[in-house]
Design an enzyme around this catalytic site. Structure first.
Site, short mmCIF file in Angstrom:
data_model
loop_
_atom_site.label_atom_id
_atom_site.label_comp_id
_atom_site.label_asym_id
_atom_site.label_seq_id
_atom_site.Cartn_x
_atom_site.Cartn_y
_atom_site.Cartn_z
CD GLU A 21 -31.80 19.10 -12.18
OE1 GLU A 21 -32.18 18.06 -11.59
OE2 GLU A 21 -30.71 19.20 -12.77
CG ASN A 153 -25.81 18.18 -10.22
OD1 ASN A 153 -27.03 18.36 -10.17
ND2 ASN A 153 -25.08 18.59 -11.25
CG ASP A 204 -27.21 16.06 -13.34
OD1 ASP A 204 -27.92 16.67 -12.51
OD2 ASP A 204 -26.93 16.54 -14.45
#
Length: 297
Positions: A21, A153, A204
């Protein structure tokens, strides 16, 4: 739905991360950075030399921003830390949600003004609905922007700083909001950018290109989806792993995307069927990007 573009990238790093991430890139040093959240790791890769270093952190973290040549900002489950690039020393400068040990940071990005937007969510699935929030931080001042966010997100900004984007992946309603370009603070109420509630996969992490278009990692379907500034989908880029998490522009010309992925919650059988889950990729897109702004401490 637009036609799917075949895989046109390459593996940048074969480390299988449980949850990769928060990628970002420093064009001054030609260095890419990203996190393995649950492993409490910060990954560093110099694209010129290929030198890879993994830094162990004392907490879960998910967002990094350049401050200056000597310092970085890291967003963790405890708040905002200044990291000394040379020594790795960490200093907590802006505590956030320290009274909530079940929470962690998730997606985030610096606005062109130097302000930071980032979101929080529960570490595990229990009680996730509406437990998190999205914050704005500038020079240590914390502003709660949007409470009751389950999975924050899609945070990114138009190149001129006048528009911000975000999503709660649990409802998949991608939103936009007008911003003050000088501060990164909203000047109006969010409106719908793209309704993805009926589509496969989850919205995302995202990044905005120089032309104002948006590249979004689509969790669960192994794609980077490309949106026009008006919300239309104009391209879809396929990657091998299904759980794509976040893109960032890399390279001196800012025309490639680094894409992180995850093997989170995959059974052994699912992992065997998705053997590149958790790898990190470089995706050739041929569109000029914008590098992340430095944080204004």
């Amino acid at each position: 739905m637009v036609e799917l573009t075949g895989y046109n990238g390459r593996i940048l790093d074969q480390t299988s991360l449980y949850h990769g991430e928060g990628p970002t890139y420093d064009p001054i040093t030609d260095t890419a950075w990203w996190f393995s959240i649950f492993d409490c790791q910060l990954h560093e890769l110099n694209l010129s030399t290929g030198r890879k270093v993994v830094h162990t952190l004392p907490f879960m973290a998910s967002v990094l921003a350049r401050i200056d040549d000597a310092r970085q900002l890291i967003v963790s489950e405890h708040g905002l830390h200044v990291r000394d690039v040379a020594t790795g020393a960490l200093e907590l400068v802006t505590p956030i949600e320290q009274d909530k040990p079940h929470m962690r940071s998730n997606d985030g990005r610096c606005h062109p003004s130097g302000a930071l937007w980032f979101g929080t969510m529960t570490k595990h699935g229990e009680g996730r609905k509406g437990a998190g929030a999205i914050y704005h931080v500038l020079q240590g001042k914390v502003t709660l922007l949007y409470p009751e966010i389950s999975i924050p997100n899609g945070i990114c900004f138009s190149p001129d700083g006048s528009t911000g984007y975000f999503v709660d992946t649990m409802d998949n309603l991608y939103k936009k909001v007008t911003l003050d370009p000088a501060t990164g603070l909203p000047t109006g109420e969010p409106t719908l950018f793209s309704d993805e509630s009926g589509e496969a996969g989850g919205v995302d992490g995202s990044v905005c290109a120089a032309d104002g278009s948006i590249f979004n990692a689509r969790w669960g379907v192994g794609e980077i989806q490309h949106y026009a500034p008006d919300g239309r989908k104009i391209a879809r880029y396929k990657l091998p792993p299904k759980q794509t998490t976040c893109p960032a522009f890399i390279g001196k010309e800012a025309n490639r995307l680094l894409v992180t992925t995850a093997r989170e919650n995959l059974s052994l059988e699912e992992w065997q069927a998705d053997p590149e889950a958790g790898y990190t990729y470089s995706l050739d897109i041929g569109i000029k990007g914008v590098f992340d702004a430095a944080y204004r401490l």
